[in-house]
Motif scaffolding. Structure first.
Motif, PDB file in Angstrom:
ATOM      1  N   ASP A   1       1.880   4.789   4.139  1.00 37.11           N
ATOM      2  CA  ASP A   1       2.576   4.185   5.397  1.00 37.11           C
ATOM      3  C   ASP A   1       1.693   5.063   6.502  1.00 37.11           C
ATOM      4  O   ASP A   1       1.654   4.516   7.870  1.00 37.11           O
ATOM      5  N   PHE A   2       1.288   6.105   6.289  1.00 32.12           N
ATOM      6  CA  PHE A   2       0.713   7.022   7.280  1.00 32.12           C
ATOM      7  C   PHE A   2      -0.952   6.822   7.670  1.00 32.12           C
ATOM      8  O   PHE A   2      -1.617   7.427   8.524  1.00 32.12           O
ATOM      9  N   PHE A   3      -1.194   5.880   6.789  1.00 33.42           N
ATOM     10  CA  PHE A   3      -2.801   5.113   6.871  1.00 33.42           C
ATOM     11  C   PHE A   3      -2.901   3.740   7.321  1.00 33.42           C
ATOM     12  O   PHE A   3      -4.034   3.375   6.802  1.00 33.42           O
ATOM     13  N   GLY A   4      -1.833   3.633   8.170  1.00 32.28           N
ATOM     14  CA  GLY A   4      -1.862   2.125   8.625  1.00 32.28           C
ATOM     15  C   GLY A   4      -3.252   1.866   9.405  1.00 32.28           C
ATOM     16  O   GLY A   4      -3.624   0.605   9.296  1.00 32.28           O
ATOM     17  N   GLN A   5      -3.893   2.539   9.919  1.00 30.17           N
ATOM     18  CA  GLN A   5      -5.111   2.443  10.910  1.00 30.17           C
ATOM     19  C   GLN A   5      -6.263   2.277  10.116  1.00 30.17           C
ATOM     20  O   GLN A   5      -7.182   2.177  10.446  1.00 30.17           O
ATOM     21  N   HIS A   6      -6.086   2.677   8.803  1.00 30.47           N
ATOM     22  CA  HIS A   6      -7.208   2.872   7.793  1.00 30.47           C
ATOM     23  C   HIS A   6      -6.872   2.025   6.518  1.00 30.47           C
ATOM     24  O   HIS A   6      -6.347   2.755   5.569  1.00 30.47           O
ATOM     25  N   PRO A   7      -7.085   0.735   6.452  1.00 28.26           N
ATOM     26  CA  PRO A   7      -6.668  -0.057   5.353  1.00 28.26           C
ATOM     27  C   PRO A   7      -7.189   0.404   4.061  1.00 28.26           C
ATOM     28  O   PRO A   7      -6.694   0.306   2.864  1.00 28.26           O
ATOM     29  N   ARG A   8      -8.592   0.920   4.118  1.00 31.32           N
ATOM     30  CA  ARG A   8      -9.291   1.244   2.867  1.00 31.32           C
ATOM     31  C   ARG A   8      -8.527   2.536   2.187  1.00 31.32           C
ATOM     32  O   ARG A   8      -8.447   2.419   1.079  1.00 31.32           O
ATOM     33  N   GLU A   9      -8.379   3.710   2.818  1.00 32.23           N
ATOM     34  CA  GLU A   9      -7.777   4.590   2.575  1.00 32.23           C
ATOM     35  C   GLU A   9      -6.204   4.542   2.121  1.00 32.23           C
ATOM     36  O   GLU A   9      -5.823   5.184   1.071  1.00 32.23           O
ATOM     37  N   ARG A  10      -5.526   3.535   2.661  1.00 32.45           N
ATOM     38  CA  ARG A  10      -4.344   3.317   2.540  1.00 32.45           C
ATOM     39  C   ARG A  10      -4.113   2.551   1.089  1.00 32.45           C
ATOM     40  O   ARG A  10      -3.491   2.992   0.146  1.00 32.45           O
ATOM     41  N   GLU A  11      -5.269   1.835   0.786  1.00 30.63           N
ATOM     42  CA  GLU A  11      -5.299   0.939  -0.625  1.00 30.63           C
ATOM     43  C   GLU A  11      -5.584   1.911  -1.577  1.00 30.63           C
ATOM     44  O   GLU A  11      -5.116   1.924  -2.727  1.00 30.63           O
ATOM     45  N   ILE A  12      -6.412   2.568  -1.464  1.00 27.90           N
ATOM     46  CA  ILE A  12      -6.875   3.889  -2.519  1.00 27.90           C
ATOM     47  C   ILE A  12      -5.655   4.839  -2.807  1.00 27.90           C
ATOM     48  O   ILE A  12      -5.459   4.966  -4.002  1.00 27.90           O
ATOM     49  N   ASN A  13      -4.989   5.145  -1.754  1.00 29.93           N
ATOM     50  CA  ASN A  13      -3.776   5.918  -1.930  1.00 29.93           C
ATOM     51  C   ASN A  13      -2.700   5.152  -2.885  1.00 29.93           C
ATOM     52  O   ASN A  13      -1.863   5.769  -3.626  1.00 29.93           O
ATOM     53  N   GLU A  14      -2.483   3.797  -2.409  1.00 28.80           N
ATOM     54  CA  GLU A  14      -1.416   3.224  -3.110  1.00 28.80           C
ATOM     55  C   GLU A  14      -1.682   3.009  -4.668  1.00 28.80           C
ATOM     56  O   GLU A  14      -0.990   3.282  -5.348  1.00 28.80           O
ATOM     57  N   ASN A  15      -2.897   2.655  -4.992  1.00 31.10           N
ATOM     58  CA  ASN A  15      -3.394   2.425  -6.324  1.00 31.10           C
ATOM     59  C   ASN A  15      -3.333   3.862  -7.132  1.00 31.10           C
ATOM     60  O   ASN A  15      -2.980   3.777  -8.100  1.00 31.10           O
ATOM     61  N   SER A  16      -3.831   4.946  -6.484  1.00 33.50           N
ATOM     62  CA  SER A  16      -3.653   6.244  -7.060  1.00 33.50           C
ATOM     63  C   SER A  16      -2.307   6.638  -7.240  1.00 33.50           C
ATOM     64  O   SER A  16      -2.070   7.275  -8.391  1.00 33.50           O
ATOM     65  N   LEU A  17      -1.171   6.412  -6.214  1.00 37.61           N
ATOM     66  CA  LEU A  17       0.107   6.934  -6.561  1.00 37.61           C
ATOM     67  C   LEU A  17       0.474   6.042  -7.793  1.00 37.61           C
ATOM     68  O   LEU A  17       1.401   6.546  -8.601  1.00 37.61           O
ATOM     69  N   LYS A  18       0.325   4.780  -8.105  1.00 34.43           N
ATOM     70  CA  LYS A  18       0.703   4.012  -9.178  1.00 34.43           C
ATOM     71  C   LYS A  18       0.343   4.631 -10.427  1.00 34.43           C
ATOM     72  O   LYS A  18       1.289   4.852 -11.489  1.00 34.43           O
ATOM     73  N   ARG A  19      -0.916   5.062 -10.534  1.00 33.24           N
ATOM     74  CA  ARG A  19      -1.462   5.772 -11.607  1.00 33.24           C
ATOM     75  C   ARG A  19      -0.640   7.158 -12.003  1.00 33.24           C
ATOM     76  O   ARG A  19      -0.539   7.378 -12.944  1.00 33.24           O
ATOM     77  N   LEU A  20      -0.680   7.795 -10.722  1.00 35.21           N
ATOM     78  CA  LEU A  20      -0.058   9.330 -10.693  1.00 35.21           C
ATOM     79  C   LEU A  20       1.447   9.174 -11.587  1.00 35.21           C
ATOM     80  O   LEU A  20       1.918   9.667 -12.355  1.00 35.21           O
ATOM     81  N   ASN A  21       2.265   7.858 -10.816  1.00 34.95           N
ATOM     82  CA  ASN A  21       3.374   7.910 -11.415  1.00 34.95           C
ATOM     83  C   ASN A  21       3.712   7.575 -12.747  1.00 34.95           C
ATOM     84  O   ASN A  21       4.457   7.727 -13.451  1.00 34.95           O
TER      85      ASN A  21
END
Length: 494
Positions: A53-73
């Protein structure tokens, strides 16, 4: 006889030592472990630094963090499962917000100081080591972890500080596997496409078969609602699972049955399920997935007023275009944050007023055929590889004029190359889909045309029977999604 007795005694000594050391080691590890709740609490600084949510201005970085968090969880969940023994090193990439110096408050220290990419590989088998590895990799403090973990067991930490290390001959004698050697081998072996597909095929096929009824239900609901409400399209902002999407369509279907007159206003529009409700900068109707039907009804009722604001927005874009030599003001959903119509209008209005108050002048229609997008970030203007200009709303206008004039020819060349790459990419996707009998081949928004083309060209050189009937996503990492989609990195290794 004496030597034989010595050999038996030595073997007995080793076995007794093995049992005692194993018991002792388990006790020490239990004394130094973390519970699931403690691990989540210990990772709070990390979650705060990488939260999408803190990367709202950066869609690419937001998407990568979302996917990495899923794998980390998923990795953390596996560590907490009883009898968890599988050992698969997991490589993760996060964009971490930088701290500002001389800031005592945690939240303030992460304000607008930028971000950096961090990649690390998880190969630990307990929560404590995993948490420490994550925090250390992101250069975050680990003091709160060490203090919480050591308080109940201070005497244990003081007595058993050094981990038990067996001599190599011990593993040769007992036949047990050396964990350090296993780790070194795992780190040396680079994941290849063939090996990963071979290991992941069963899991992906099982998940895909389980999702088939829901996929059919999703397609049916989408077709019915599109026809019933005369919509242009139905989309989702995020990569929610099939079950989640079906649930959202069922909600919209119930609303259409309960209040059919209200939904007449949505005719001809594209409906996008996202985080908030309203109208987007591109004119799409946004339905917040956390909102109740009452909020959705309000949005549908307000659509006529949105049309008036949309006309004012188009006039603003035309005025800015005229002031900047005919350059087209555009909004690219894949590359820009999802803005509401009100937010986008405010941005355009502020930028237009700055232009009107300046002495900036371009030759009329000298920049026709070129494109630009407006950004709220405080960066200098730049030219994107796809050919459009990224223009910060608060940039120096004199610098802006010089930059656009000097980069205009390169921008035209980039736009032409974009058109060529788009055609080639489409042809290669079609050829790959046909060759491997894929149900679907798609890419994440952060994958460029050039990356997708390179990936497809190399795929077409391979024989991959594993892919028949599968859904394949070109991404930045390997993963099997919850509905059986296969994700592979665009730069996969052979």
């Amino acid at each position: 006889m004496h030597r034989l007795w010595q050999a038996y005694a030595k073997n007995f000594y080793y076995l007794v030592r093995l049992c005692l050391e194993k018991i002792l080691l388990q006790w020490v590890l239990q004394a130094r472990t973390l519970s699931g709740a403690e691990a989540v609490n210990a990772l709070r600084p990390f979650y705060f630094a990488v939260h999408p949510d803190f990367f709202g201005q950066h869609p690419r970085e937001r998407e990568i963090n979302e996917n990495s968090l899923k794998r980390l969880n998923g990795y953390l969940e596996n560590l907490q499962k009883p009898g968890f023994k599988s050992f698969k090193p997991t490589q993760l990439t996060f964009y971490v917000r930088e701290r500002e110096q001389n800031s005592s408050d945690v939240q303030e220290s992460f304000s607008a100081a930028g971000f950096r990419a961090v990649s690390f590989t998880l190969h630990t088998r307990d929560l404590l080591s995993t948490v420490l590895d994550i925090l250390n990799s992101c250069s975050l403090s680990t003091e709160h972890v060490q203090s919480v973990n050591s308080q109940p067991h201070k005497e244990v930490k003081g007595t058993f500080y050094r981990p038990i290390k067996w001599d190599k001959t011990y593993y040769s004698f007992t036949g047990f596997k050396d964990p350090e050697e296993e780790l070194e081998q795992a780190q040396r072996v680079e994941i290849t496409l063939i090996s990963w597909l071979d290991n992941s095929e069963k899991s992906a096929v099982k998940k895909l078969r389980k999702s088939l009824p829901l996929r059919e239900e999703l397609n049916r609901l989408k077709d019915e609602l599109t026809h019933q409400l005369q919509l242009s399209d139905i989309r989702w902002q995020r990569s929610w699972g099939i079950a989640h999407r079906c649930s959202q369509l069922h909600s919209l279907s119930r609303l259409a049955q309960q209040s059919p007159e209200v939904l007449r206003n949505v005719k001809g529009h594209t409906v996008v399920f996202t985080d908030c409700s309203g109208m987007s900068a591109t004119g799409h109707v946004m339905l917040g997935t956390m909102d109740v039907h009452h909020h959705w009804i309000k949005i549908f009722e307000r659509l006529p007023s949105y049309y008036k604001l949309q006309k004012k927005m188009l006039l603003l874009e035309d005025r800015i275009s005229h002031l900047l030599g005919g350059i087209q003001i555009t909004y690219i959903e894949e590359l820009q944050p999802l803005l509401t119509l009100e937010e986008y209008y405010t941005t355009l209005d502020a930028f237009c007023n700055r232009l009107l108050n300046s002495k900036l002048s371009f030759h009329p229609r000298s920049l026709r055929g070129l494109q630009m997008i407006l950004e709220s970030d405080r960066y200098a203007p730049n030219l994107h590889e796809l050919g459009h200009f990224n223009i910060p709303t608060m940039c120096d206008l004199a610098t802006l004029q010089w930059f656009i004039i000097t980069k205009a020819q390169q921008a035209r060349e980039n736009l032409k190359r974009k058109e060529e790459l788009t055609v080639v990419e489409k042809e290669l996707i079609s050829a790959s889909t046909e060759k491997f009998s894929l149900k679907q081949l798609y890419k994440e928004p952060s994958i460029s045309h050039a990356q997708m083309i390179d990936c497809c060209k190399r795929l077409l050189e391979e024989s991959l029977p594993y892919l028949q009937g599968m859904h394949l996503c070109i991404s930045h990492f390997y993963s099997v999604l919850q509905d059986g989609d296969l994700c592979i990195p665009w730069n996969w290794k052979n």
